[in-house]
Scaffold this motif. Sequence first.
Motif, PDB file in Angstrom:
ATOM      1  N   GLY A 219     -37.918 -22.513 -26.098  1.00 55.47           N
ATOM      2  CA  GLY A 219     -39.114 -23.175 -25.595  1.00 55.47           C
ATOM      3  C   GLY A 219     -39.760 -22.402 -24.462  1.00 55.47           C
ATOM      4  O   GLY A 219     -40.570 -22.946 -23.716  1.00 55.47           O
ATOM      5  N   GLN A 220     -39.405 -21.130 -24.324  1.00 52.56           N
ATOM      6  CA  GLN A 220     -39.933 -20.279 -23.259  1.00 52.56           C
ATOM      7  C   GLN A 220     -40.330 -18.930 -23.841  1.00 52.56           C
ATOM      8  O   GLN A 220     -39.760 -18.488 -24.827  1.00 52.56           O
ATOM      9  N   LYS A 221     -41.297 -18.271 -23.194  1.00 51.31           N
ATOM     10  CA  LYS A 221     -41.662 -16.934 -23.624  1.00 51.31           C
ATOM     11  C   LYS A 221     -40.542 -15.980 -23.239  1.00 51.31           C
ATOM     12  O   LYS A 221     -40.145 -15.905 -22.086  1.00 51.31           O
ATOM     13  N   ILE A 222     -40.020 -15.270 -24.234  1.00 47.43           N
ATOM     14  CA  ILE A 222     -38.963 -14.291 -23.996  1.00 47.43           C
ATOM     15  C   ILE A 222     -39.612 -12.923 -23.819  1.00 47.43           C
ATOM     16  O   ILE A 222     -40.486 -12.534 -24.603  1.00 47.43           O
ATOM     17  N   ASP A 223     -39.184 -12.183 -22.805  1.00 50.48           N
ATOM     18  CA  ASP A 223     -39.730 -10.866 -22.513  1.00 50.48           C
ATOM     19  C   ASP A 223     -39.462  -9.896 -23.662  1.00 50.48           C
ATOM     20  O   ASP A 223     -38.417  -9.973 -24.323  1.00 50.48           O
ATOM     21  N   GLU A 224     -40.388  -8.986 -23.888  1.00 50.99           N
ATOM     22  CA  GLU A 224     -40.276  -8.002 -24.968  1.00 50.99           C
ATOM     23  C   GLU A 224     -39.090  -7.058 -24.799  1.00 50.99           C
ATOM     24  O   GLU A 224     -38.682  -6.401 -25.753  1.00 50.99           O
ATOM     25  N   SER A 225     -38.523  -6.991 -23.599  1.00 46.75           N
ATOM     26  CA  SER A 225     -37.360  -6.122 -23.360  1.00 46.75           C
ATOM     27  C   SER A 225     -36.071  -6.717 -23.925  1.00 46.75           C
ATOM     28  O   SER A 225     -35.050  -6.036 -23.998  1.00 46.75           O
ATOM     29  N   PHE A 226     -36.108  -7.963 -24.343  1.00 46.47           N
ATOM     30  CA  PHE A 226     -34.934  -8.653 -24.879  1.00 46.47           C
ATOM     31  C   PHE A 226     -34.486  -8.013 -26.191  1.00 46.47           C
ATOM     32  O   PHE A 226     -35.305  -7.699 -27.059  1.00 46.47           O
ATOM     33  N   VAL A 227     -33.158  -7.846 -26.339  1.00 40.54           N
ATOM     34  CA  VAL A 227     -32.579  -7.317 -27.572  1.00 40.54           C
ATOM     35  C   VAL A 227     -31.387  -8.190 -27.938  1.00 40.54           C
ATOM     36  O   VAL A 227     -30.576  -8.546 -27.083  1.00 40.54           O
ATOM     37  N   MET A 228     -31.281  -8.509 -29.224  1.00 45.71           N
ATOM     38  CA  MET A 228     -30.137  -9.276 -29.698  1.00 45.71           C
ATOM     39  C   MET A 228     -29.746  -8.780 -31.080  1.00 45.71           C
ATOM     40  O   MET A 228     -30.593  -8.476 -31.906  1.00 45.71           O
ATOM     41  N   PHE A 229     -28.441  -8.714 -31.306  1.00 46.15           N
ATOM     42  CA  PHE A 229     -27.889  -8.413 -32.622  1.00 46.15           C
ATOM     43  C   PHE A 229     -27.299  -9.706 -33.169  1.00 46.15           C
ATOM     44  O   PHE A 229     -26.240 -10.132 -32.728  1.00 46.15           O
TER      45      PHE A 229
ATOM     46  N   ARG B  40     -32.581 -25.207 -25.928  1.00 48.69           N
ATOM     47  CA  ARG B  40     -33.611 -25.462 -24.919  1.00 48.69           C
ATOM     48  C   ARG B  40     -33.095 -25.320 -23.498  1.00 48.69           C
ATOM     49  O   ARG B  40     -33.876 -25.175 -22.570  1.00 48.69           O
ATOM     50  N   ASN B  41     -31.795 -25.315 -23.317  1.00 46.69           N
ATOM     51  CA  ASN B  41     -31.215 -25.167 -21.985  1.00 46.69           C
ATOM     52  C   ASN B  41     -30.873 -23.714 -21.666  1.00 46.69           C
ATOM     53  O   ASN B  41     -30.299 -23.430 -20.631  1.00 46.69           O
ATOM     54  N   ILE B  42     -31.251 -22.782 -22.534  1.00 46.25           N
ATOM     55  CA  ILE B  42     -30.979 -21.357 -22.334  1.00 46.25           C
ATOM     56  C   ILE B  42     -32.174 -20.713 -21.649  1.00 46.25           C
ATOM     57  O   ILE B  42     -33.323 -20.935 -22.041  1.00 46.25           O
ATOM     58  N   HIS B  43     -31.905 -19.895 -20.630  1.00 46.46           N
ATOM     59  CA  HIS B  43     -32.941 -19.143 -19.925  1.00 46.46           C
ATOM     60  C   HIS B  43     -32.579 -17.667 -20.024  1.00 46.46           C
ATOM     61  O   HIS B  43     -31.474 -17.279 -19.648  1.00 46.46           O
ATOM     62  N   ILE B  44     -33.501 -16.844 -20.526  1.00 44.57           N
ATOM     63  CA  ILE B  44     -33.251 -15.421 -20.741  1.00 44.57           C
ATOM     64  C   ILE B  44     -34.247 -14.619 -19.911  1.00 44.57           C
ATOM     65  O   ILE B  44     -35.460 -14.817 -20.046  1.00 44.57           O
TER      66      ILE B  44
END
Length: 94
Positions: A59-69, A78-82
């Motif tokens: 429910g939040q804008k995630i930065d383009e630098s984020f990477v996930m495998f 909804r309780n996660i903040h990245i």
Amino acid sequence: MTFEEYLSNMKPGYTVDGGSEENQVMHELSQRALKITIELNNKYHTKEEIVQLMSELTGQKIDESFVMFPPFYTDCGRNIHIGKNVFINAGCKF
């Protein structure tokens, strides 16, 4: 009940009664997270698509630098903040 009201009620030691309004919100959040993580985990996605799916999940804008495998697992989301420059390796569960 809003998500914010739900979170404010979820203090350490708080009991959620089956059939309560909190229980209904918890169930809805869980089903929403399942739908998004099934999409995320069961086919190939570009980096940009993963950022979009995680933005939808949190429910939040995630930065383009984020990477996930993937795969990635959560029962809410909804309780996660990245933040910026975050990497999540395969098989994580939050």
